[in-house]
Design a protein around this motif. Structure first.
Motif, short mmCIF file in Angstrom:
data_model
loop_
_atom_site.label_atom_id
_atom_site.label_comp_id
_atom_site.label_asym_id
_atom_site.label_seq_id
_atom_site.Cartn_x
_atom_site.Cartn_y
_atom_site.Cartn_z
N ILE A 44 38.92 48.11 37.62
CA ILE A 44 38.49 46.84 37.02
C ILE A 44 36.98 46.77 37.11
O ILE A 44 36.41 46.51 38.17
CB ILE A 44 39.13 45.64 37.74
N SER A 45 36.32 47.05 35.98
CA SER A 45 34.86 47.01 35.95
C SER A 45 34.45 45.76 35.18
O SER A 45 35.30 44.98 34.77
CB SER A 45 34.33 48.26 35.24
N LEU A 46 33.14 45.61 34.96
CA LEU A 46 32.66 44.41 34.28
C LEU A 46 33.20 44.27 32.86
O LEU A 46 33.36 43.18 32.35
CB LEU A 46 31.13 44.43 34.23
N TYR A 48 36.13 45.35 31.80
CA TYR A 48 37.59 45.49 31.81
C TYR A 48 38.26 44.39 30.99
O TYR A 48 37.97 43.21 31.13
CB TYR A 48 38.06 45.41 33.26
N PRO A 190 44.72 43.13 41.14
CA PRO A 190 44.55 44.47 41.70
C PRO A 190 45.53 44.74 42.84
O PRO A 190 45.53 44.02 43.83
CB PRO A 190 43.10 44.46 42.20
N GLN A 217 39.50 46.94 41.92
CA GLN A 217 38.18 46.54 41.44
C GLN A 217 37.18 47.63 41.78
O GLN A 217 37.26 48.23 42.84
CB GLN A 217 37.78 45.22 42.08
N VAL A 221 32.07 44.36 40.02
CA VAL A 221 33.17 43.41 40.23
C VAL A 221 33.59 43.43 41.70
O VAL A 221 33.75 42.40 42.33
CB VAL A 221 34.36 43.75 39.31
N SER A 225 32.96 40.35 44.36
CA SER A 225 34.15 39.81 44.97
C SER A 225 34.08 39.93 46.50
O SER A 225 34.41 39.00 47.23
CB SER A 225 35.37 40.55 44.42
#
Lengths: 261, 305
Positions: A44-46, A48, A190, A217, A221, A225
């Motif tokens: 999960i990247s920016l 995503y 996730p 993530q 991200v 987080s």
């Protein structure tokens, strides 16, 4: 003790060899069911916005296939329920707990599930919403009786969130190869999920293969987080300082650009 | 086009979000409200969980109100003295309001009461402002100059101790008046879970008798501090501020606030009031419809209204 163990291992080994030889000798060119998922790691990247999963493998031609992508363990889902307060206004009235349900549940198949297997076999293998319903229990914060219609509401909620879906006929076969392209929703949190392929013959599951998918993530991200949860004060101050600086900076630019405004 | 938000755990179209920011920032610069009563439901519509929508909006308002405060400061529209009195009152009221909620929640049926209070307050404030500003606009059209309202609080209020002059606003009140009004708005805002701009603006216009343009600037000055506090507390105790979402919103809202201020200068005070009252009334109608009509989903994630 040790001797007993060795003896029981020996027995298992013998049985396995016999099964292997037996399956090799049958007329149908039976294939061991296999399953590969690409990608098996979803970052999960920016940028995503979900992913496309390709699930492929080998199976015995003629078998029906069911692919289940779901949470590895069933859990309890807490939601707010709405009703009419004082008989006039629709509002959240309390908490409803759906116990022993998967958080994510997506089912794909080569054909209609009800034609493949009976209700009993579906329940035993957790295939279809009725199978989940049979295992789940529901509780309300006001301890009132929860009617079965609330499970329909739960399914509706999960489907709208894209976390539950059943799409029949999406698994395609070509000889002993099968293939499924499935959309992975960005709403799925996730964690590690389980992909399970079931081969169905004469209404019974005859073989299974599984593969994991890890959703995690990465990059910015993950950093943001982590900061928000582990270093909340720094995160809060950073959020405020950047907001203030941005506000005043744009204010200053407008002064220069706007002249005597 | 899409960006993933690490706290909201959802993916959004960043052009849409920045556009929302621009729109709500415009309202901020025009009317001196934070716009939370509009922004929070809009964010929920695009899939942001309610608690995160509300907390992140506070972070965004820090930027929009800083931008707007600077713009209004240069126009001489910020009454710092008045703003500080209101702020002190607001902080005390906010703390008291949180305790009131705890008591209400424990006694049960609180949410219904809160919702009713919210709708009634919005409806009353909107209707009153609408009627009053319509009346004032009609008077102006008839050719008369709008007589400046009495700049001194009369009767009982003028007898209170600690009378002090608020130069920017051109009014004289007892310092206790803005303090008490600040407490009042603070309590209500905390109970309703809103920033309170839509309450504070009418209070400044009608009870403190400040000129409309100074009301807007002073309100923004005050909101900037309130939202700074809310952002920190939400980040620290609840982890509900999504900084990336706030960043996308504030890219739009800081420009919106500037544009709003420019528009605001071209409009008369009464025109601004009538526009704000129409928005408040529209939001009231929307909330009433939501309350009366059966929702399509009877289950929801926790948090929010």
């Amino acid at each position: 003790m040790l001797r007993n163990n060795i003896r029981s291992y020996g027995r298992v080994l013998l049985a396995a060899t016999a099964l292997f030889v037996l399956s090799a000798l049958t007329a149908e060119p039976a294939r061991a069911l296999t399953c590969q998922v690409t990608p098996d790691n979803i970052g999960i990247s920016l940028i995503y916005n979900g992913a496309t999963l390709t699930i492929t493998g080998e199976s015995t031609p003629g078998d029906d296939l069911i692919v289940k992508v779901s949470s590895t363990q069933y859990t309890d889902v807490h939601l707010k329920y709405k009703g009419k307060a004082s008989g006039i206004f629709w509002m959240k009235l309390g908490t409803m707990e759906f116990k022993n349900v998967p958080n994510v549940y997506m089912l794909y198949s080569t054909g209609p599930l009800n034609n493949m297997m009976g209700a009993e076999a579906r329940a035993a293998n957790q295939i279809g919403y009725d199978a989940i319903r049979a295992n789940a229990t529901m509780e309300r914060s006001d301890h009132a009786e929860v009617g079965p219609e609330w499970f329909d509401q739960f399914l509706k909620f999960k489907q709208k969130e894209k976390l539950y879906s059943i799409t029949e006929g999406t698994v395609t076969r070509n000889g002993n190869q099968f293939k499924l392209e499935a959309h992975w929703p960005f709403q799925a949190p996730p964690e590690t999920y389980n992909v399970q392929v079931l081969a169905v013959r004469n209404g019974q599951v005859v073989e299974q293969a599984t593969a994991p998918i890890t959703v995690a993530q990465v990059g910015m991200v993950k950093k943001l987080s982590g900061l928000a949860f582990n270093n909340a004060a720094v995160y809060g101050i950073m959020a405020i300082v950047i907001a203030m600086v941005a506000g005043f900076a744009v204010g200053a630019i407008f002064k220069k650009g706007g002249g005597s405004h | 086009m899409f960006m993933y938000l690490p706290i909201a755990l959802t993916s959004v179209n960043y052009l849409l979000v920045t556009g929302l920011g621009l729109f709500v920032g415009l309202l901020s610069g025009l009317f001196g409200v934070g716009g939370g009563f509009l922004m929070t439901p809009l964010l929920m519509m695009i899939g942001i969980p309610p608690t995160i929508a509300a907390a992140t909006d506070a972070n965004q308002i820090v930027a929009a109100s800083a931008s707007g405060t600077l713009a209004h400061w240069r126009l001489g529209n910020v009454d710092v003295k008045m703003g500080i009195y209101l702020l002190i009152g607001g902080f005390i009221g906010g703390a008291a309001g949180v305790q009131v909620i705890k008591v209400l929640r424990a006694s049960g049926g609180a949410d219904f009461l809160i919702k009713m209070t919210y709708v009634v307050m919005l409806g009353l404030v909107g209707s009153f402002m609408f009627v009053e500003s319509l009346h004032a606009l009609r008077k102006n059209k008839a050719g008369k100059d709008s007589a400046a309202p009495a700049k001194k609080s009369g009767g009982f209020l003028s007898k209170l101790p600690m009378q002090t002059e608020f130069v920017k606003s051109g009014v004289t009140h007892s310092a206790l008046v803005p303090l008490a009004l600040g407490v009042f708005v603070g309590v209500l805002a905390a109970i309703m879970g809103v920033g309170g701009g839509f309450l504070m603006v009418p209070v400044m216009i009608y009870m403190l008798r400040m000129p409309m343009h100074v009301v807007v600037g002073t309100s923004l000055f005050q909101i900037m501090f309130t939202c700074t506090e809310v952002t920190f507390l939400q980040s620290y105790s609840n982890h509900t501020v999504d900084f990336l979402l706030a960043l996308l919103l504030l890219i739009g809202s800081v420009f919106g606030a500037q544009i709003g201020t420019i528009f605001g200068r071209k409009l008369k005070g009464d025109q601004l009031k009538i526009l704000l009252s129409l928005i408040v009334l529209a939001v009231t109608v929307k909330i009433i419809l939501e309350l009366v009509m059966e929702p399509s989903l009877l289950l929801a994630y926790a948090g929010g209204h």
